[in-house]
Design an enzyme around this catalytic site. Structure first.
Site, PDB file in Angstrom:
ATOM      1  CG  ASP A 129      47.958   3.827  58.153  1.00 43.30           C
ATOM      2  OD1 ASP A 129      49.164   3.901  58.401  1.00 43.30           O
ATOM      3  OD2 ASP A 129      47.492   3.381  57.083  1.00 43.30           O
ATOM      4  CG  HIS A 181      51.624  -3.930  57.817  1.00 43.53           C
ATOM      5  ND1 HIS A 181      52.112  -3.986  56.521  1.00 43.53           N
ATOM      6  CD2 HIS A 181      51.597  -2.611  58.144  1.00 43.53           C
ATOM      7  CE1 HIS A 181      52.355  -2.751  56.092  1.00 43.53           C
ATOM      8  NE2 HIS A 181      52.058  -1.900  57.062  1.00 43.53           N
TER       9      HIS A 181
HETATM   10  C1  HEM Z   1      47.332   0.105  51.995  1.00 41.20           C
HETATM   11  C2  HEM Z   1      48.504  -0.279  52.461  1.00 41.20           C
HETATM   12  C3  HEM Z   1      48.894  -0.181  53.900  1.00 41.20           C
HETATM   13  C4  HEM Z   1      48.124  -0.182  55.018  1.00 41.20           C
HETATM   14  C5  HEM Z   1      46.606  -0.300  55.093  1.00 41.20           C
HETATM   15  C6  HEM Z   1      49.006  -0.047  56.146  1.00 41.20           C
HETATM   16  C7  HEM Z   1      48.580  -0.026  57.471  1.00 41.20           C
HETATM   17  C8  HEM Z   1      49.441   0.096  58.547  1.00 41.20           C
HETATM   18  C9  HEM Z   1      49.016   0.059  59.918  1.00 41.20           C
HETATM   19  C10 HEM Z   1      47.594  -0.072  60.396  1.00 41.20           C
HETATM   20  C11 HEM Z   1      50.125   0.175  60.691  1.00 41.20           C
HETATM   21  C12 HEM Z   1      50.178   0.136  62.234  1.00 41.20           C
HETATM   22  C13 HEM Z   1      50.048   1.472  62.839  1.00 41.20           C
HETATM   23  C14 HEM Z   1      51.232   2.348  62.658  1.00 41.20           C
HETATM   24  O1  HEM Z   1      52.285   2.147  63.290  1.00 41.20           O
HETATM   25  O2  HEM Z   1      51.130   3.255  61.844  1.00 41.20           O
HETATM   26  C15 HEM Z   1      51.246   0.297  59.810  1.00 41.20           C
HETATM   27  C16 HEM Z   1      52.555   0.456  60.210  1.00 41.20           C
HETATM   28  C17 HEM Z   1      53.605   0.608  59.356  1.00 41.20           C
HETATM   29  N1  HEM Z   1      53.586   0.497  58.003  1.00 41.20           N
HETATM   30 FE1  HEM Z   1      51.940   0.175  56.854  1.00 41.20          FE
HETATM   31  N2  HEM Z   1      50.292   0.015  55.702  1.00 41.20           N
HETATM   32  C18 HEM Z   1      50.274  -0.044  54.337  1.00 41.20           C
HETATM   33  C19 HEM Z   1      51.350  -0.004  53.494  1.00 41.20           C
HETATM   34  C20 HEM Z   1      52.651   0.187  53.883  1.00 41.20           C
HETATM   35  C21 HEM Z   1      53.773   0.305  52.988  1.00 41.20           C
HETATM   36  C22 HEM Z   1      53.706   0.224  51.459  1.00 41.20           C
HETATM   37  C23 HEM Z   1      54.867   0.522  53.764  1.00 41.20           C
HETATM   38  C24 HEM Z   1      56.308   0.719  53.358  1.00 41.20           C
HETATM   39  C25 HEM Z   1      56.826   0.342  52.234  1.00 41.20           C
HETATM   40  C26 HEM Z   1      54.427   0.522  55.142  1.00 41.20           C
HETATM   41  C27 HEM Z   1      55.243   0.729  56.218  1.00 41.20           C
HETATM   42  C28 HEM Z   1      54.842   0.753  57.526  1.00 41.20           C
HETATM   43  C29 HEM Z   1      55.737   1.037  58.636  1.00 41.20           C
HETATM   44  C30 HEM Z   1      57.208   1.380  58.543  1.00 41.20           C
HETATM   45  C31 HEM Z   1      54.958   0.930  59.787  1.00 41.20           C
HETATM   46  C32 HEM Z   1      55.416   1.139  61.229  1.00 41.20           C
HETATM   47  C33 HEM Z   1      55.993  -0.135  61.776  1.00 41.20           C
HETATM   48  C34 HEM Z   1      56.475   0.080  63.187  1.00 41.20           C
HETATM   49  O3  HEM Z   1      57.444   0.824  63.368  1.00 41.20           O
HETATM   50  O4  HEM Z   1      55.865  -0.492  64.092  1.00 41.20           O
HETATM   51  N3  HEM Z   1      53.088   0.316  55.172  1.00 41.20           N
HETATM   52  N4  HEM Z   1      50.808   0.242  58.511  1.00 41.20           N
END
Ligand code: HEM
Length: 422
Positions: free
Chosen positions: A242, A333
């Site tokens: 993450d 996601h």
């Molecule tokens: C418990 C809640 C969440 C989990 C478990 C989670 C998990 C992840 C995971 C595994 C990734 C892919 C790896 C990475 O690029 O970091 C990711 C990407 C991302 N997440 Fe989340 N996330 C959560 C909540 C959120 C929230 C609330 C937001 C924004 C409002 C968010 C925004 C993003 C963004 C911007 C990316 C990168 C996308 C990209 O540029 O490829 N996430 N998240």
């Protein structure tokens, strides 16, 4: 120690003793195992363990190296604890100002807290610290102070409140609890030692007690320093890497408020969103590995997008699989969270939480913390997209939410948010 051996626990091939793998004596074997598991291997030099860390018998009883004297700079253009590489532990405390606290008293609190930050971050106790010994090992302690909407509206400073500083709009995915929502002030304490963090957070609360009461406090964890290679991306409690696609240091221009029209106390500061997001581990357990990967659009083992490459390869969102369906699901996601516009990216700095120890059923989740220069342009669009459609929403529920303005950093002789006060 390599993550492969620790978390994936692949079968140990014949001729390779598990212990060889654990202590790094089986470099080639480690590579083979990692290939088996499809994981990235960090060179032994990246293990973060100095040669002197090794126990004489090569076992697992190596004495820990003292790192409690490490400090993070607390002075400068920006506050610490934002682009600082995340420490292992965090305590976030939100405060309500007591009735009758005016701008003068708020200013007094900012002066007191600035002095506390300057001391604690250097391993010196606060002036009235009754447990001064607990401050002696800062272990990369950082303290970040923020102002919520009430810091302006309740102190006669309404005219100075930035227009964006308000609760987030309600989202259909939200099940917000008062106990984790809002706050007039924020103190984020991060550090590598949970004991030091706990003491600092409590000391700042004691210093504020006449002027502000604790509205909520939550603590979070990542990995303790030195327990996983420093280069390894954080894994959340779903086991996902993450933070693979995140703003990096050189992209700080999207973190810091540089708008010349912004008030002086905010120029060099940022905006902060804190969301407490429950992660339903018990329901997640029902999924198989393929299902878990489809939900995010990345492989669990190495974090690579489902369209191939490694953790840092850009996902190919146009790719289709052999059946003609998108290789990365339309509601995955990363597809929903991603933006092609670099000015819309956010800095995520999350911590896991586990509500006092919860095993089964789990009460576990993420303290999602995001910093960005422009809340409306950067954070709100991505949150709106995810609230509208994101496979992950079936396993996650936001139960707390707060927004803060983070004043610029302080230089010698200054105090936090000082240009805010008449
Ligand atoms: C418990 C809640 C969440 C989990 C478990 C989670 C998990 C992840 C995971 C595994 C990734 C892919 C790896 C990475 O690029 O970091 C990711 C990407 C991302 N997440 Fe989340 N996330 C959560 C909540 C959120 C929230 C609330 C937001 C924004 C409002 C968010 C925004 C993003 C963004 C911007 C990316 C990168 C996308 C990209 O540029 O490829 N996430 N998240």
């Amino acid at each position: 120690m390599d993550e492969t051996a620790r978390t994936e626990q692949p079968p140990t091939p014949r001729g390779v003793r598990r212990r060889d793998v654990l202590v790094g004596g089986g470099g080639a074997a480690l590579g083979a195992l990692a290939t088996w598991a499809g994981l990235r291997v960090d060179a032994p030099a990246d293990s973060g363990a100095a040669p002197s860390d090794a126990a004489p018998d090569g076992g697992t009883t190596a004495p820990a190296v003292y790192r409690g004297d490490l400090t993070e700079p607390w002075q400068g253009e920006h506050q610490a604890g934002i682009v600082t590489p995340p420490q292992g532990f965090a305590t976030l405390t939100a405060y309500d100002l007591r009735d009758g606290v005016d701008a003068l008293r708020l200013e007094r609190l900012m002066r007191i807290w600035t002095d506390d930050v300057s001391r604690l971050a250097e391993g010196r106790p606060g002036l009235t610290d009754t447990e001064p010994e607990l401050a002696a090992h800062p272990a990369r302690l950082t303290i970040t102070v923020g102002l919520g909407p009430g810091a302006f509206d309740r102190t006669g400073l309404e005219a100075q409140r930035p227009a964006w500083l308000a609760q987030l709009p309600p989202y259909p995915i939200d099940a917000l609890e008062d106990a984790w929502t809002g706050g007039d002030l924020m103190v984020q304490v991060c550090g590598e030692d949970p004991s030091t963090v706990a003491h600092a957070a409590r000391y700042l609360a004691k210093e504020a007690a006449d002027l502000a009461s604790v509205r909520w406090a939550q603590h979070g964890f990542r990995n303790a320093a030195g327990q996983v290679p420093a280069s390894l991306t954080f894994r959340n409690q779903f086991g996902q890497l993450d933070g693979s696609s995140n703003l990096q240091g050189e992209e700080g221009e999207h973190v810091w408020i540089t708008d010349p029209d912004a008030p002086a106390w905010l120029r060099g500061g940022t905006t902060m969103v804190v969301r407490r997001i429950h992660m339903n581990l018990d329901k997640w357990d029902e999924l198989d590995r393929v299902g878990r990967e489809v939900i995010v659009g990345r492989r669990l083992g190495d974090g690579a997008p489902l369209t191939g490459g490694d953790e840092f390869t850009s996902p190919d969102l146009a790719a289709v699989n052999e059946l003609g369906f998108p290789a990365i699901d339309a509601a995955a996601h990363i597809r929903r969270a991603r933006t092609d516009d670099p000015t819309q990216r956010i800095l995520r700095r999350p911590y896991s939480y586990e509500a006092a120890p919860s095993v089964i059923p789990s009460d576990t989740g993420q303290i999602f913390i995001a910093f960005q220069a422009d809340l409306e342009h950067q954070f709100l669009p991505v949150q709106a997209r995810l609230a509208e459609l994101d496979l992950l929403n079936q396993w996650t529920t936001p139960i707390g939410s707060a927004v803060f303005a983070i004043p610029r950093g302080v230089r010698q002789g200054e105090f936090l948010a000082q240009d805010l006060f008449p």
